[in-house]
Every structure is written in structure tokens, then in C-alpha cells.
Design a protein around this motif. Structure first.
Motif, mmCIF file in Angstrom:
data_model
loop_
_atom_site.group_PDB
_atom_site.id
_atom_site.type_symbol
_atom_site.label_atom_id
_atom_site.label_comp_id
_atom_site.label_asym_id
_atom_site.label_seq_id
_atom_site.Cartn_x
_atom_site.Cartn_y
_atom_site.Cartn_z
ATOM 1 N N ILE A 285 48.151 34.565 29.731
ATOM 2 C CA ILE A 285 47.183 33.470 29.822
ATOM 3 C C ILE A 285 46.389 33.559 31.121
ATOM 4 O O ILE A 285 46.795 34.210 32.080
ATOM 5 C CB ILE A 285 47.872 32.092 29.739
ATOM 6 C CG1 ILE A 285 48.896 31.915 30.881
ATOM 7 C CG2 ILE A 285 48.511 31.875 28.377
ATOM 8 C CD1 ILE A 285 49.487 30.497 30.975
ATOM 9 N N GLY A 286 45.267 32.853 31.132
ATOM 10 C CA GLY A 286 44.481 32.707 32.345
ATOM 11 C C GLY A 286 43.763 31.371 32.346
ATOM 12 O O GLY A 286 43.467 30.812 31.280
ATOM 13 N N VAL A 287 43.515 30.841 33.528
ATOM 14 C CA VAL A 287 42.731 29.619 33.692
ATOM 15 C C VAL A 287 41.695 29.876 34.773
ATOM 16 O O VAL A 287 42.020 30.455 35.818
ATOM 17 C CB VAL A 287 43.612 28.402 34.045
ATOM 18 C CG1 VAL A 287 42.764 27.158 34.203
ATOM 19 C CG2 VAL A 287 44.670 28.169 32.983
ATOM 20 N N VAL A 288 40.451 29.448 34.527
ATOM 21 C CA VAL A 288 39.314 29.813 35.373
ATOM 22 C C VAL A 288 38.554 28.567 35.809
ATOM 23 O O VAL A 288 38.315 27.656 35.006
ATOM 24 C CB VAL A 288 38.358 30.750 34.601
ATOM 25 C CG1 VAL A 288 37.163 31.154 35.463
ATOM 26 C CG2 VAL A 288 39.095 31.989 34.093
ATOM 27 N N HIS A 289 38.161 28.537 37.089
ATOM 28 C CA HIS A 289 37.293 27.490 37.645
ATOM 29 C C HIS A 289 35.905 28.075 37.845
ATOM 30 O O HIS A 289 35.738 29.047 38.579
ATOM 31 C CB HIS A 289 37.859 27.008 38.983
ATOM 32 C CG HIS A 289 36.893 26.215 39.812
ATOM 33 N ND1 HIS A 289 36.328 26.714 40.965
ATOM 34 C CD2 HIS A 289 36.401 24.959 39.664
ATOM 35 C CE1 HIS A 289 35.536 25.802 41.503
ATOM 36 N NE2 HIS A 289 35.559 24.728 40.732
ATOM 37 N N ALA A 290 34.889 27.493 37.189
ATOM 38 C CA ALA A 290 33.536 28.037 37.266
ATOM 39 C C ALA A 290 32.510 26.944 37.510
ATOM 40 O O ALA A 290 32.098 26.236 36.586
ATOM 41 C CB ALA A 290 33.190 28.803 35.987
ATOM 42 N N ILE B 191 33.033 34.917 37.331
ATOM 43 C CA ILE B 191 34.466 34.756 37.516
ATOM 44 C C ILE B 191 35.219 34.881 36.188
ATOM 45 O O ILE B 191 36.302 35.474 36.130
ATOM 46 C CB ILE B 191 34.787 33.402 38.214
ATOM 47 C CG1 ILE B 191 36.296 33.189 38.371
ATOM 48 C CG2 ILE B 191 34.164 32.232 37.490
ATOM 49 C CD1 ILE B 191 36.973 34.131 39.311
ATOM 50 N N VAL B 192 34.650 34.381 35.093
ATOM 51 C CA VAL B 192 35.355 34.474 33.816
ATOM 52 C C VAL B 192 35.431 35.928 33.355
ATOM 53 O O VAL B 192 36.438 36.355 32.768
ATOM 54 C CB VAL B 192 34.715 33.559 32.757
ATOM 55 C CG1 VAL B 192 33.360 34.086 32.264
ATOM 56 C CG2 VAL B 192 35.670 33.372 31.588
ATOM 57 N N THR B 193 34.400 36.716 33.633
ATOM 58 C CA THR B 193 34.432 38.146 33.318
ATOM 59 C C THR B 193 35.535 38.831 34.101
ATOM 60 O O THR B 193 36.290 39.660 33.557
ATOM 61 C CB THR B 193 33.082 38.802 33.648
ATOM 62 O OG1 THR B 193 32.030 38.072 33.015
ATOM 63 C CG2 THR B 193 33.047 40.250 33.197
ATOM 64 N N ALA B 194 35.643 38.485 35.373
ATOM 65 C CA ALA B 194 36.681 39.069 36.222
ATOM 66 C C ALA B 194 38.069 38.716 35.710
ATOM 67 O O ALA B 194 38.998 39.536 35.771
ATOM 68 C CB ALA B 194 36.506 38.599 37.661
ATOM 69 N N MET C 164 43.121 40.454 33.034
ATOM 70 C CA MET C 164 44.110 40.397 31.966
ATOM 71 C C MET C 164 44.197 41.732 31.226
ATOM 72 O O MET C 164 45.276 42.173 30.836
ATOM 73 C CB MET C 164 43.779 39.249 31.002
ATOM 74 C CG MET C 164 43.992 37.873 31.619
ATOM 75 S SD MET C 164 43.538 36.497 30.523
ATOM 76 C CE MET C 164 44.795 36.635 29.248
ATOM 77 N N ASN C 165 43.054 42.383 31.045
ATOM 78 C CA ASN C 165 43.060 43.708 30.429
ATOM 79 C C ASN C 165 43.817 44.718 31.282
ATOM 80 O O ASN C 165 44.642 45.493 30.791
ATOM 81 C CB ASN C 165 41.624 44.170 30.188
ATOM 82 C CG ASN C 165 41.558 45.603 29.682
ATOM 83 O OD1 ASN C 165 41.301 46.533 30.453
ATOM 84 N ND2 ASN C 165 41.790 45.789 28.401
ATOM 85 N N THR D 178 45.354 43.294 27.673
ATOM 86 C CA THR D 178 44.636 42.352 26.819
ATOM 87 C C THR D 178 43.354 42.968 26.263
ATOM 88 O O THR D 178 42.515 43.469 27.017
ATOM 89 C CB THR D 178 44.275 41.083 27.612
ATOM 90 O OG1 THR D 178 45.474 40.435 28.020
ATOM 91 C CG2 THR D 178 43.433 40.123 26.784
ATOM 92 N N GLY D 179 43.204 42.918 24.940
ATOM 93 C CA GLY D 179 41.945 43.293 24.309
ATOM 94 C C GLY D 179 41.057 42.071 24.205
ATOM 95 O O GLY D 179 41.487 41.035 23.673
#
Length: 275
Positions: free
Chosen positions: A143-148, A157-160, A165-166, A171-172
Motif C-alpha cells: 500500500i501507499g498513501v500520498v499527500h499532494a 509525488i504520486v508518480t514517485a 512500489m514498483n 507492483t504493476g
């Protein structure tokens, strides 16, 4: 995608929003909190989850316990970063459990996205208009959580986070289930020339993201911008749940820095469940 793809929940007096695609996966506990269900006084009334504002710390911890109880997670294990509007992603391990949970001085230093594959290790970011993006890899159980905010959005930041995760978990992007939280809407988010120029560089000639409202003011759509970034990263559109709720338009449910200035913080929290 099911509509509505986000919906409101109330448990033990705590009100929060939940993304349908993440909930139906049965792999995570997650929620985006509101201002309803806590004990803070004005201007943080009532469910302020931010220790980095001037609210009484013991009150904030009581609020965190209430929200954690609604999500059925351990409030003393949440991992909180010091958010700085960057494109920095932190890979979180068991050693980070509890960072920033009880004292903001112990928070993860300078990061705006957290990723992990450790079960029962809640990732906890905090918001007062910016976009929270939740990422779930159901194949590799990560999982991941992002602040943008606008700076983090321009910095992708979401791309990063997807790339992290990949790299870390295999993660695909095509497998990711993503959710974009309640946040400030296009009609409420007005920016000046400097911000508009940076947004234009990242999304040139894209009226879906930026449009002029006056001689020196522009409307910016951060939700749609992060949707576009997710699509560019390879996440299918059908896998992205976008909340239509605006934090600035809805003072009953949400704190809003743009609307109120001194105010509390909502939580964008998520934890991977055990198999």
C-alpha cells in the motif's frame, strides 16, 4: 467504477469517508476523516488529528484514538511523516511503527508519501485541503498513501509513489487500485501567477487542470491533475475512485485552510490487513 465511489460512514460518533474499491478489496482498513466525532475546541472542533497545529496534544491523541477505533487499527502504531510539499517517498518498515504517533517530533523526517508491505502498520497523513491518494497493490499486498498539494502535484509525488512500489514490491501499475480523497475543488482553489506558471509547466495547455479566472488568478484542479498522473503512470481509469466532496465547500464535514486559515487537520489513514 461503482457510483458513488466514495461514501460517508459513521461509527461510534466518528464520521469519515471510505473508497468503495478499497473497501471491497477486504485487504485494507482505511478512511478519510471529517471534523465530526472528536473533542477539540474551536477552531479545531472537533476531530482534529494534526499534532503540528496549536491544538492541545492530549486532545489530539484522544481524537486519534477515536478515529483509529473506527478503523479498527492501533493508534500507537501509526506512522506519520513531517509533510513538506515534496516528491519524497519513504519506504516504511516495522522499525518505523509509532513514528509521529504520540509526538510530532518523532515523525518521519520530510516525506509526502509512505509505502509499505507490512501488515497492521497504518500509514497516516494529514490534510486541510490538499489531495490524499491511496494506493493498493492487491497482487503483491502493498500500500501507499500520498499527500499532494499543488507543489507536490507539480513535482509528481504520486508518480514517485507508484514507482517506489514498483521498485520495492514489484507492483504493476495496471494492478493498482487507487482512490483520490475529498479535497479542495477547482472552483475553490484559486492560485496566483507563480503557482499557475508551475502548474502550466507540468500540464501545458490542459484546461482540465488550469483555467484563468481573472487577470492574475487561475482555477486549478488538483484532483484531476493527480488522476491524470495516475493514468500516465499506467493505472487504469476504472481502478481510480475520485471523491466529489470539496473540503472548502463543506464546512460541516471538513477543515479547510483556504476557507478558515487556522484550523484542524483530517487524516488519510490506511493499514494493510493480515492475510
Amino acid at each position: 467504477m461503482r457510483l458513488p465511489n466514495w461514501y460517508r460512514v459513521e461509527e461510534n460518533g466518528v464520521r469519515y469517508y471510505r473508497a468503495w474499491n478499497l473497501h471491497t478489496s477486504r485487504m485494507v482498513s482505511h478512511g478519510f476523516s471529517t471534523r465530526i466525532g472528536g473533542v477539540s475546541r474551536e477552531p479545531y472542533n472537533t476531530l482534529n488529528l494534526g499534532l503540528a497545529v496549536d491544538d492541545d496534544p492530549e486532545t489530539v491523541l484522544a481524537n486519534r484514538r477515536a478515529f483509529a477505533g473506527a478503523l479498527d487499527i492501533d493508534p500507537e502504531r501509526i506512522v506519520v511523516p513531517r509533510q513538506v510539499h515534496s516528491n519524497i517517498v519513504k519506504v516504511v518498515t516495522e522499525a518505523d511503527a509509532g513514528a509521529g504517533a504520540l509526538d510530532h517530533a518523532t515523525a518521519i523526517v520530510d516525506a509526502d508519501a509512505l509505502v509499505t508491505n507490512v501488515p497492521n502498520l497504518p500509514l497516516a497523513l494529514h490534510f486541510a485541503d490538499c489531495v490524499c491518494i491511496y494506493l493498493l497493490d492487491p497482487v503483491n499486498r502493498a500500500i501507499g498513501v500520498v499527500h499532494a498539494g499543488w507543489r507536490g502535484t507539480v513535482a509528481k509525488i504520486v508518480t514517485a509513489a507508484v514507482e517506489a512500489m514498483n521498485h520495492e514490491y514489484g507492483t504493476g501499475p495496471g494492478d493498482i487500485q487507487a482512490a483520490i480523497s475529498p479535497s479542495i475543488c477547482r472552483n475553490c482553489f484559486v492560485v496566483g501567477k507563480d503557482a499557475a506558471e508551475e502548474i502550466f509547466k507540468a500540464f501545458p495547455h490542459d484546461s482540465r487542470i488550469l483555467s484563468q479566472s481573472a487577470t492574475d488568478k487561475w482555477f486549478a484542479d488538483l484532483k484531476n491533475a493527480n488522476y491524470i498522473l495516475l493514468r500516465r503512470a499506467g493505472v487504469p481509469g476504472a481502478n481510480i475512485a475520485i471523491s466529489q466532496e470539496c473540503t472548502s465547500c463543506n464546512p460541516e464535514d471538513f477543515f479547510s485552510y483556504r476557507r478558515d486559515g487556522k484550523t484542524g487537520r483530517m487524516g488519510g489513514w490506511m493499514s494493510l490487513r493480515d492475510v
